[in-house]
Design a protein around this motif. Structure first.
Motif, PDB file in Angstrom:
ATOM      1  N   ASN A 174       0.939  -1.265  -0.020  1.00  0.00           N
ATOM      2  CA  ASN A 174      -0.189  -0.049   0.047  1.00  0.00           C
ATOM      3  C   ASN A 174       0.918   1.151  -0.030  1.00  0.00           C
ATOM      4  O   ASN A 174       1.666   1.525   1.061  1.00  0.00           O
ATOM      5  N   MET A 175       0.842   2.140  -0.899  1.00  0.00           N
ATOM      6  CA  MET A 175       1.685   3.200  -1.157  1.00  0.00           C
ATOM      7  C   MET A 175       1.485   4.219   0.058  1.00  0.00           C
ATOM      8  O   MET A 175       2.283   5.186   0.319  1.00  0.00           O
ATOM      9  N   ASN A 176       0.480   4.077   0.810  1.00  0.00           N
ATOM     10  CA  ASN A 176       0.011   5.112   1.976  1.00  0.00           C
ATOM     11  C   ASN A 176       0.613   4.395   3.306  1.00  0.00           C
ATOM     12  O   ASN A 176       0.583   5.070   4.363  1.00  0.00           O
ATOM     13  N   ASP A 177       1.444   3.280   3.140  1.00  0.00           N
ATOM     14  CA  ASP A 177       1.823   2.810   4.454  1.00  0.00           C
ATOM     15  C   ASP A 177       3.143   3.697   4.620  1.00  0.00           C
ATOM     16  O   ASP A 177       3.772   4.218   3.847  1.00  0.00           O
ATOM     17  N   ASP A 178       3.645   3.713   5.991  1.00  0.00           N
ATOM     18  CA  ASP A 178       4.660   4.343   6.279  1.00  0.00           C
ATOM     19  C   ASP A 178       6.022   3.613   5.896  1.00  0.00           C
ATOM     20  O   ASP A 178       5.865   2.577   5.554  1.00  0.00           O
ATOM     21  N   GLN A 179       7.108   4.285   5.677  1.00  0.00           N
ATOM     22  CA  GLN A 179       8.183   3.564   5.134  1.00  0.00           C
ATOM     23  C   GLN A 179       8.863   2.382   5.995  1.00  0.00           C
ATOM     24  O   GLN A 179       9.038   1.373   5.467  1.00  0.00           O
ATOM     25  N   THR A 180       8.489   2.467   7.330  1.00  0.00           N
ATOM     26  CA  THR A 180       9.239   1.424   8.128  1.00  0.00           C
ATOM     27  C   THR A 180       8.208   0.119   7.773  1.00  0.00           C
ATOM     28  O   THR A 180       8.835  -1.049   7.725  1.00  0.00           O
ATOM     29  N   THR A 182       6.698  -0.600   5.337  1.00  0.00           N
ATOM     30  CA  THR A 182       7.015  -1.197   3.776  1.00  0.00           C
ATOM     31  C   THR A 182       8.179  -1.899   3.864  1.00  0.00           C
ATOM     32  O   THR A 182       8.419  -2.961   3.242  1.00  0.00           O
ATOM     33  N   VAL A 183       9.222  -1.320   4.575  1.00  0.00           N
ATOM     34  CA  VAL A 183      10.621  -1.995   4.569  1.00  0.00           C
ATOM     35  C   VAL A 183      10.584  -3.221   5.463  1.00  0.00           C
ATOM     36  O   VAL A 183      11.081  -4.458   4.680  1.00  0.00           O
ATOM     37  N   LYS A 184       9.916  -3.369   6.159  1.00  0.00           N
ATOM     38  CA  LYS A 184       9.697  -4.623   6.920  1.00  0.00           C
ATOM     39  C   LYS A 184       9.065  -5.590   6.137  1.00  0.00           C
ATOM     40  O   LYS A 184       9.378  -6.867   6.126  1.00  0.00           O
ATOM     41  N   LYS A 185       8.022  -5.359   5.475  1.00  0.00           N
ATOM     42  CA  LYS A 185       7.401  -6.395   4.571  1.00  0.00           C
ATOM     43  C   LYS A 185       8.221  -6.631   3.440  1.00  0.00           C
ATOM     44  O   LYS A 185       8.409  -8.008   3.067  1.00  0.00           O
ATOM     45  N   PHE A 186       9.061  -5.995   2.966  1.00  0.00           N
ATOM     46  CA  PHE A 186       9.958  -6.261   1.839  1.00  0.00           C
ATOM     47  C   PHE A 186      11.220  -7.108   2.532  1.00  0.00           C
ATOM     48  O   PHE A 186      11.672  -8.112   1.857  1.00  0.00           O
ATOM     49  N   LEU A 187      11.759  -6.931   3.497  1.00  0.00           N
ATOM     50  CA  LEU A 187      12.728  -7.784   4.293  1.00  0.00           C
ATOM     51  C   LEU A 187      12.024  -9.333   4.344  1.00  0.00           C
ATOM     52  O   LEU A 187      13.007 -10.102   4.255  1.00  0.00           O
ATOM     53  N   ASN A 188      10.970  -9.255   4.826  1.00  0.00           N
ATOM     54  CA  ASN A 188      10.265 -10.620   4.904  1.00  0.00           C
ATOM     55  C   ASN A 188      10.297 -11.334   3.742  1.00  0.00           C
ATOM     56  O   ASN A 188      10.286 -12.642   3.581  1.00  0.00           O
TER      57      ASN A 188
END
Length: 261
Positions: A174-180, A182-188
């Motif tokens: 979701n582009m409205n999510d905060d960056q932290t 988003t990064v956590k999801k990406f790392l997973n």
């Protein structure tokens, strides 16, 4: 518009490697030129990424997920989405700001008066045979809808990528999510063994900003103030697709896009 990224395991950071804007017609060896600028990748010690909004245009390029799987069988897929009504508003302004001549010529070449406002553009998409876009050329009418309106029908696009790569390898952000978040999801997604969260430079997130901001308008959400009737019309169209995406992902945020309903 080709953008490549590389994640380096040495400092566990992701950084933008190249941002090139050039068309195939400008170079006979465009593919070789692109491949030479991609960083060397072994998939373990470093990671290369490529992004393009066209990968999401399944209505125009239905073969892309299948071809991607054939060429890059171990890739991880990240799909970023926003309110589809706002997305269309944003795309219209990007064309009018950065590529207005080609955008207008596309319609002029089919005997259609170019659009002056977002309201004119939306009406053309919905009025059907009452509007010149669809009055005399059904193929052109469908191409216009595929090229603009259907991009916001996210669920079918996500399913096409999930079919090829599996749900576990496709992340919808979701582009409205905060960056932290988003990064956590990406790392997973990429694997914490490759990019351990404990070693990620979280403090540097505060310095990150949008790679591109169109100063010609006040942002996606301003559409609700400037064009409330058109935005409501778009929301009515996209509402069932938003519900489908929410069910597909098991997430609530797509339902928040039905602002006026």
């Amino acid at each position: 518009n080709v953008t490549t990224f590389q994640g380096n395991k040495g400092n566990h950071a992701l950084w933008e490697g190249h941002d090139m804007t050039w068309g195939r017609e400008k170079s006979d060896d465009w593919l070789d030129t692109w491949s030479q600028r991609l960083p060397w990748t072994d998939g373990i010690h470093n990671i290369s990424l490529d992004k393009s909004p066209s990968y999401q245009d399944i209505a125009i390029f239905p073969e892309v997920p299948e071809l991607a799987k054939r060429l890059l069988p171990n890739a991880k897929i990240v799909i970023t989405v926003c309110n589809p009504s706002e997305r269309l508003f944003s795309e219209f302004h990007h064309y009018m700001d950065k590529n207005e001549e080609n955008f207008r010529d596309h319609f002029i070449s089919h005997g259609v008066e170019p659009f002056e406002t977002f309201a004119d553009f939306v009406n053309a998409l919905f009025l059907g045979r009452q509007h010149p876009v669809c009055q005399n050329d059904n193929e052109f009418c469908q191409n216009v809808k595929n090229g603009y309106l259907k991009k916001g029908e996210y669920a079918p696009h996500v399913r096409a990528w999930q079919k090829e790569y599996g749900e576990e390898n496709v992340l919808v952000v979701n582009m409205n999510d905060d960056q932290t978040t988003t990064v956590k999801k990406f790392l997973n997604l990429v694997g914490t063994d490759i990019l351990p969260p404990a070693e990620y430079p979280w403090e540097e997130l505060e310095d990150f900003d949008a790679a591109y901001q169109n100063k010609a308008y006040e942002g996606r959400s301003s559409a609700y103030t400037s064009f409330p009737l058109e935005m409501k019309l778009l929301e009515e169209y996209y509402s069932t697709y938003n519900e489908d995406l929410a069910e597909l992902l098991g997430e609530y945020f797509p339902l928040e896009w039905n602002v006026e309903l």
